[in-house]
Structures are given as structure tokens and as C-alpha cells.
Design an enzyme around this catalytic site. Sequence first.
Site, PDB file in Angstrom:
ATOM      1  N   HIS A 159       3.260  -4.632   4.175  1.00 43.55           N
ATOM      2  CA  HIS A 159       2.887  -5.003   5.672  1.00 43.55           C
ATOM      3  C   HIS A 159       2.530  -6.488   5.553  1.00 43.55           C
ATOM      4  O   HIS A 159       1.630  -6.859   4.461  1.00 43.55           O
ATOM      5  CB  HIS A 159       2.061  -4.207   6.209  1.00 43.55           C
ATOM      6  CG  HIS A 159       2.311  -2.702   6.421  1.00 43.55           C
ATOM      7  ND1 HIS A 159       3.392  -2.355   7.333  1.00 43.55           N
ATOM      8  CD2 HIS A 159       2.333  -1.759   5.570  1.00 43.55           C
ATOM      9  CE1 HIS A 159       3.637  -1.175   7.300  1.00 43.55           C
ATOM     10  NE2 HIS A 159       2.914  -0.567   6.092  1.00 43.55           N
ATOM     11  N   HIS A 196       0.849  -1.297  -0.036  1.00 44.94           N
ATOM     12  CA  HIS A 196      -0.113   0.091  -0.019  1.00 44.94           C
ATOM     13  C   HIS A 196       0.764   1.463   0.017  1.00 44.94           C
ATOM     14  O   HIS A 196       2.032   1.108   0.262  1.00 44.94           O
ATOM     15  CB  HIS A 196      -0.904  -0.005   1.271  1.00 44.94           C
ATOM     16  CG  HIS A 196      -0.485   0.561   2.508  1.00 44.94           C
ATOM     17  ND1 HIS A 196      -1.270   0.873   3.583  1.00 44.94           N
ATOM     18  CD2 HIS A 196       0.927   0.461   2.962  1.00 44.94           C
ATOM     19  CE1 HIS A 196      -0.528   1.139   4.654  1.00 44.94           C
ATOM     20  NE2 HIS A 196       0.780   0.979   4.178  1.00 44.94           N
ATOM     21  N   CYS A 229       5.390   5.338   4.714  1.00 46.74           N
ATOM     22  CA  CYS A 229       4.266   4.666   4.266  1.00 46.74           C
ATOM     23  C   CYS A 229       3.590   5.685   3.067  1.00 46.74           C
ATOM     24  O   CYS A 229       2.893   5.352   2.218  1.00 46.74           O
ATOM     25  CB  CYS A 229       3.017   4.560   5.380  1.00 46.74           C
ATOM     26  SG  CYS A 229       3.254   2.896   6.425  1.00 46.74           S
ATOM     27  N   HIS A 273       4.932  -0.183  -0.412  1.00 45.50           N
ATOM     28  CA  HIS A 273       5.832  -1.041   0.287  1.00 45.50           C
ATOM     29  C   HIS A 273       4.885  -2.299   1.032  1.00 45.50           C
ATOM     30  O   HIS A 273       3.488  -1.826   0.741  1.00 45.50           O
ATOM     31  CB  HIS A 273       6.234  -0.200   1.540  1.00 45.50           C
ATOM     32  CG  HIS A 273       5.392   0.355   2.518  1.00 45.50           C
ATOM     33  ND1 HIS A 273       4.872   1.716   1.849  1.00 45.50           N
ATOM     34  CD2 HIS A 273       4.902   0.271   3.595  1.00 45.50           C
ATOM     35  CE1 HIS A 273       3.896   2.085   2.851  1.00 45.50           C
ATOM     36  NE2 HIS A 273       3.818   0.974   3.872  1.00 45.50           N
ATOM     37  N   GLU A 294      -1.144  -3.652  11.841  1.00 46.83           N
ATOM     38  CA  GLU A 294      -0.539  -3.161  10.517  1.00 46.83           C
ATOM     39  C   GLU A 294       0.885  -3.632  10.980  1.00 46.83           C
ATOM     40  O   GLU A 294       1.644  -4.312  10.015  1.00 46.83           O
ATOM     41  CB  GLU A 294      -0.584  -1.636  10.360  1.00 46.83           C
ATOM     42  CG  GLU A 294      -0.012  -1.402   9.228  1.00 46.83           C
ATOM     43  CD  GLU A 294      -0.186   0.085   8.731  1.00 46.83           C
ATOM     44  OE1 GLU A 294      -0.918   0.156   7.593  1.00 46.83           O
ATOM     45  OE2 GLU A 294       0.267   0.937   9.211  1.00 46.83           O
ATOM     46  N   ASP A 351      -5.189 -10.419  -0.334  1.00 45.80           N
ATOM     47  CA  ASP A 351      -3.812 -11.042  -0.007  1.00 45.80           C
ATOM     48  C   ASP A 351      -2.937 -11.138  -1.290  1.00 45.80           C
ATOM     49  O   ASP A 351      -3.312 -11.355  -2.332  1.00 45.80           O
ATOM     50  CB  ASP A 351      -3.902 -12.485   0.643  1.00 45.80           C
ATOM     51  CG  ASP A 351      -2.522 -13.237   1.123  1.00 45.80           C
ATOM     52  OD1 ASP A 351      -1.826 -12.404   1.562  1.00 45.80           O
ATOM     53  OD2 ASP A 351      -2.560 -14.358   0.812  1.00 45.80           O
ATOM     54  N   HIS A 352      -1.676 -10.716  -1.024  1.00 50.14           N
ATOM     55  CA  HIS A 352      -0.717 -10.503  -2.092  1.00 50.14           C
ATOM     56  C   HIS A 352      -1.107  -9.371  -2.892  1.00 50.14           C
ATOM     57  O   HIS A 352      -0.959  -9.538  -4.503  1.00 50.14           O
ATOM     58  CB  HIS A 352      -0.117 -11.881  -2.532  1.00 50.14           C
ATOM     59  CG  HIS A 352       0.724 -12.605  -1.613  1.00 50.14           C
ATOM     60  ND1 HIS A 352       0.361 -13.263  -0.503  1.00 50.14           N
ATOM     61  CD2 HIS A 352       2.084 -12.709  -1.749  1.00 50.14           C
ATOM     62  CE1 HIS A 352       1.177 -13.829   0.312  1.00 50.14           C
ATOM     63  NE2 HIS A 352       2.433 -13.630  -0.436  1.00 50.14           N
TER      64      HIS A 352
HETATM   65 ZN    ZN Z   1       2.483   0.993   5.381  1.00 48.97          ZN
END
Ligand code: ZN
Length: 137
Positions: free
Chosen positions: A43, A16, A35, A41, A126, A81-82
Site C-alpha cells: 500500500h 504487509h 490483505c 502486498h 491505507e 518506507d519500502h
Molecule cells: Zn493490505
Amino acid sequence: MPIAYLTRRTVIACAHRLYSDALSHSENALLFGPCAYENFHGHNYEILVTLKGKIDPKTGILFDLTQLKKIIHDQITLPMDHRNLNLDVPAFKTLNPTVENIAVVIWQALSPSLPKGLLFEVQVFETENNIARYRGE
Ligand SMILES: [Zn+2]
């Protein structure tokens, strides 16, 4: 009949970028830090979905965990996911994918598939230190 809470844990990996068009570039950088980096990047989001309800005296459960696992898989894991939340998940096309908003989007995705009033809380970790909770308010 006793009331109990039942929680199912799921982990998904997502990319995200946090960025608000209502803020300047420097304000975004200051507020969201790494972020806000332009090229995304990742998480590993830990998600705790908690149901609240009466324990069925016949079965001793308040909801079938296998069914809950499938609902979470279909509504959360498969679409998120992914994935890149900003680019791949329609709910975040115009919504900043903060941990708070992710908790709300997960709630909204799960609640239509569950009996009314059973979903109690969605928690999203997160990081081990940044956690959001949403209870449908
Ligand atoms: Zn982030």
C-alpha cells in the site's frame, strides 16, 4: 494566544499481511480479504501528523515544520518506507499491521520526539477510502 492545528503530510510505501493468530485461516480470509494473502502486498500509506498548540507571537508558528519533517523522516520514513511491516518493523512482530495499529505505532514513535502535549492526531490513509485516526487515548 490563538490555538492552531499544524499538519505535515508524508507518504510511505510498505508491504504487509493482515492475519490474526486468534482466528482460523478461513476467518482471516473472510475478515481481511486480499490483505490476508500469504505472500504480502503493498500500500502507499498517506500519513497526516497534526500538532495542536499556541501560535508563538514572536514567530507566528506553533512548531518548526523543518524540525517536524526531520522527526517524521527519522522515526517513520527511515524505519518503515519500502519495508515489509510484518518482517522488518519490530512493533509489528506480534501486532497485526492494520491501518488502526499503524496509526498507534506512528503516534508512539513520534510522541517522545515532540514537546509534551503537542501531538494532536495521527491519520493514516491505507487507501483513499480506508482511514484510521489516533489521538493517543
Ligand atoms: Zn493490505
